[in-house]
Design a protein around this motif. Structure first.
Motif, mmCIF file in Angstrom:
data_model
loop_
_atom_site.group_PDB
_atom_site.id
_atom_site.type_symbol
_atom_site.label_atom_id
_atom_site.label_comp_id
_atom_site.label_asym_id
_atom_site.label_seq_id
_atom_site.Cartn_x
_atom_site.Cartn_y
_atom_site.Cartn_z
ATOM 1 N N GLY A 74 0.810 -1.160 0.065
ATOM 2 C CA GLY A 74 -0.177 0.212 0.027
ATOM 3 C C GLY A 74 0.877 1.130 0.061
ATOM 4 O O GLY A 74 0.619 2.035 -0.741
ATOM 5 N N LYS A 75 1.823 1.198 0.735
ATOM 6 C CA LYS A 75 2.836 2.275 0.971
ATOM 7 C C LYS A 75 3.555 2.719 -0.471
ATOM 8 O O LYS A 75 3.839 3.744 -0.806
ATOM 9 N N PHE A 76 4.133 1.538 -1.217
ATOM 10 C CA PHE A 76 4.934 1.804 -2.372
ATOM 11 C C PHE A 76 4.285 1.607 -3.619
ATOM 12 O O PHE A 76 4.705 2.214 -4.553
ATOM 13 N N LEU A 77 3.227 0.717 -3.532
ATOM 14 C CA LEU A 77 2.567 0.622 -5.001
ATOM 15 C C LEU A 77 1.438 1.749 -5.160
ATOM 16 O O LEU A 77 1.256 2.083 -6.315
ATOM 17 N N GLY A 78 0.836 2.103 -4.227
ATOM 18 C CA GLY A 78 -0.432 3.052 -4.346
ATOM 19 C C GLY A 78 -1.730 2.475 -4.567
ATOM 20 O O GLY A 78 -1.751 1.151 -4.816
ATOM 21 N N GLU A 79 -2.755 3.202 -4.380
ATOM 22 C CA GLU A 79 -4.212 2.504 -4.509
ATOM 23 C C GLU A 79 -4.363 2.080 -5.786
ATOM 24 O O GLU A 79 -4.965 1.048 -6.049
ATOM 25 N N GLN A 80 -3.975 2.617 -6.884
ATOM 26 C CA GLN A 80 -4.641 2.464 -8.112
ATOM 27 C C GLN A 80 -3.952 1.095 -8.602
ATOM 28 O O GLN A 80 -4.560 0.242 -9.400
ATOM 29 N N ARG A 81 -2.535 1.110 -8.327
ATOM 30 C CA ARG A 81 -1.907 -0.212 -8.935
ATOM 31 C C ARG A 81 -2.375 -1.381 -8.013
ATOM 32 O O ARG A 81 -2.403 -2.582 -8.639
ATOM 33 N N LEU A 82 -2.505 -1.227 -6.595
ATOM 34 C CA LEU A 82 -2.941 -2.253 -5.832
ATOM 35 C C LEU A 82 -4.545 -2.938 -6.459
ATOM 36 O O LEU A 82 -4.716 -4.102 -6.537
ATOM 37 N N LYS A 83 -5.296 -1.808 -6.931
ATOM 38 C CA LYS A 83 -6.797 -2.024 -7.285
ATOM 39 C C LYS A 83 -6.575 -3.106 -8.512
ATOM 40 O O LYS A 83 -7.253 -3.959 -8.752
ATOM 41 N N ARG A 84 -5.867 -2.595 -9.420
ATOM 42 C CA ARG A 84 -5.397 -3.243 -10.775
ATOM 43 C C ARG A 84 -5.059 -4.790 -10.338
ATOM 44 O O ARG A 84 -5.369 -5.654 -11.218
ATOM 45 N N TRP A 85 -4.093 -4.825 -9.514
ATOM 46 C CA TRP A 85 -3.573 -6.179 -9.186
ATOM 47 C C TRP A 85 -4.620 -7.156 -8.637
ATOM 48 O O TRP A 85 -4.529 -8.226 -8.782
ATOM 49 N N ALA A 86 -5.323 -6.415 -7.511
ATOM 50 C CA ALA A 86 -6.648 -7.145 -7.011
ATOM 51 C C ALA A 86 -7.416 -7.935 -8.006
ATOM 52 O O ALA A 86 -7.853 -8.995 -7.875
ATOM 53 N N ASP A 87 -7.942 -6.991 -9.059
ATOM 54 C CA ASP A 87 -8.643 -7.398 -9.941
ATOM 55 C C ASP A 87 -8.051 -8.386 -10.937
ATOM 56 O O ASP A 87 -8.834 -9.414 -11.380
ATOM 57 N N GLN A 88 -6.840 -8.387 -10.896
ATOM 58 C CA GLN A 88 -6.316 -9.590 -11.969
ATOM 59 C C GLN A 88 -5.950 -10.884 -11.139
ATOM 60 O O GLN A 88 -6.099 -11.952 -11.656
ATOM 61 N N TYR A 89 -5.157 -10.651 -9.748
ATOM 62 C CA TYR A 89 -4.969 -11.905 -9.110
ATOM 63 C C TYR A 89 -5.577 -11.921 -7.862
ATOM 64 O O TYR A 89 -5.332 -12.957 -7.044
ATOM 65 N N SER A 97 -10.745 -5.164 -6.034
ATOM 66 C CA SER A 97 -10.526 -3.736 -5.739
ATOM 67 C C SER A 97 -11.477 -3.076 -5.000
ATOM 68 O O SER A 97 -11.346 -2.119 -4.222
ATOM 69 N N LYS A 98 -12.746 -3.545 -5.092
ATOM 70 C CA LYS A 98 -14.035 -2.991 -4.425
ATOM 71 C C LYS A 98 -13.526 -3.210 -2.652
ATOM 72 O O LYS A 98 -13.697 -2.241 -1.858
ATOM 73 N N ASP A 99 -13.072 -4.294 -2.368
ATOM 74 C CA ASP A 99 -12.565 -4.509 -0.788
ATOM 75 C C ASP A 99 -11.429 -3.250 -0.416
ATOM 76 O O ASP A 99 -11.602 -3.024 0.690
ATOM 77 N N ILE A 100 -10.707 -2.951 -1.374
ATOM 78 C CA ILE A 100 -9.556 -2.120 -1.073
ATOM 79 C C ILE A 100 -10.291 -0.950 -0.821
ATOM 80 O O ILE A 100 -9.822 0.043 0.011
ATOM 81 N N THR A 101 -11.046 -0.468 -1.929
ATOM 82 C CA THR A 101 -11.744 0.848 -1.833
ATOM 83 C C THR A 101 -12.595 1.087 -0.540
ATOM 84 O O THR A 101 -12.555 2.176 0.194
ATOM 85 N N LYS A 102 -13.137 0.031 -0.067
ATOM 86 C CA LYS A 102 -14.025 -0.037 1.152
ATOM 87 C C LYS A 102 -13.059 0.207 2.289
ATOM 88 O O LYS A 102 -13.388 0.902 3.133
ATOM 89 N N ALA A 103 -11.996 -0.581 2.416
ATOM 90 C CA ALA A 103 -11.119 -0.365 3.652
ATOM 91 C C ALA A 103 -10.611 1.129 3.467
ATOM 92 O O ALA A 103 -10.269 1.620 4.586
ATOM 93 N N LYS A 104 -10.153 1.309 2.355
ATOM 94 C CA LYS A 104 -9.647 2.769 2.241
ATOM 95 C C LYS A 104 -10.646 4.054 2.774
ATOM 96 O O LYS A 104 -10.204 4.894 3.609
ATOM 97 N N HIS A 105 -11.752 4.005 2.489
ATOM 98 C CA HIS A 105 -12.801 4.790 2.689
ATOM 99 C C HIS A 105 -13.055 4.664 4.422
ATOM 100 O O HIS A 105 -13.182 5.585 4.952
ATOM 101 N N TRP A 106 -13.237 3.538 4.897
ATOM 102 C CA TRP A 106 -13.214 3.128 6.444
ATOM 103 C C TRP A 106 -12.133 3.810 7.045
ATOM 104 O O TRP A 106 -12.323 4.480 8.068
ATOM 105 N N PHE A 107 -10.688 3.642 6.358
ATOM 106 C CA PHE A 107 -9.623 4.025 7.142
ATOM 107 C C PHE A 107 -9.685 5.654 7.224
ATOM 108 O O PHE A 107 -9.403 6.162 8.114
ATOM 109 N N ASP A 108 -10.066 6.275 6.245
ATOM 110 C CA ASP A 108 -10.177 7.793 6.004
ATOM 111 C C ASP A 108 -11.209 8.457 7.037
ATOM 112 O O ASP A 108 -11.008 9.371 7.670
#
Length: 204
Positions: A74-89, A97-108
């Motif tokens: 999360g620190k070095f790849l960033g949100e968008q790269r992680l989302k793309r990775w999550a959708d692929q693998y 990527s939806k799980d990452i988005t939810k976690a990010k909003h909740w953290f914020d």
């Protein structure tokens, strides 16, 4: 899975417990609700081989180490790269990527305390490290809240297994509905927070 967990704890002891909790943080389908209660039961049944505090410490170490594995991408790849990775693998880890988005909003919405609370909620505890990394949360506060939350979670599960003895599997049975209630409450709180923010923006 239960047989594999049992064999790992029996053959590797504290190292096996730490390893299982480390892997549990990487692969959410592996339940800590079975690992730690079983380890607690083993400490009660075989005190010469394992003791309660050793089991607890091993579980916390493995849990924190696993959390760090999610923090750094999360620190070095960033949100968008992680989302793309999550959708692929991510299907191999049962995340999207939806799980990452939810976690990010909740953290914020919750800030640093989200790491502490998130470590106590199944389904959230694994991914809460990702938005902490994306938001560049300093490492020391992250480790502090992660260790505190992990210690509470691991301690609860270990003690439950130690007290219940051979009926340790009841922990997973009765904790599952409670976990869903807690998760539902957090989702509701997040929705309320979003609605409040929208109202403020509308007023301004």
């Amino acid at each position: 899975m239960l047989e594999w967990i049992t064999n790992t704890i029996s053959s590797l002891g504290y190292v096996g417990i730490a390893l299982l909790m480390f892997v549990e943080n990487l692969f959410p389908p592996i339940p800590s609700e079975l690992i730690m209660p079983l380890a607690g039961f083993t400490a009660r049944a075989n005190p010469d081989k394992l003791n309660f505090f050793g089991v607890f410490f091993a579980g916390v170490v493995g849990s924190v180490a696993g959390a760090l594995v999610w923090y750094y991408p999360g620190k070095f790849l960033g949100e968008q790269r992680l989302k793309r990775w999550a959708d692929q693998y991510g299907k191999w880890l049962t995340i999207s990527s939806k799980d990452i988005t939810k976690a990010k909003h909740w953290f914020d919405s919750q800030g640093s305390k989200a790491v502490l609370i998130g470590r106590l909620v199944p389904g959230v505890r694994t991914l809460i490290s990702v938005p902490a990394g994306i938001s560049n949360m300093p490492l020391l506060p992250f480790l502090f809240y992660t260790t505190l939350g992990s210690a509470a979670w691991v301690g609860l599960l270990t003690y439950s297994g130690y007290v219940l003895g051979s009926q340790y599997e009841l922990v997973d049975k009765y904790l599952a509905p409670v976990s869903k209630i807690v998760l539902g409450s957090l989702v509701l709180a997040f929705v309320v927070w979003v609605l409040k923010r929208r109202r403020k923006k509308t007023r301004h």
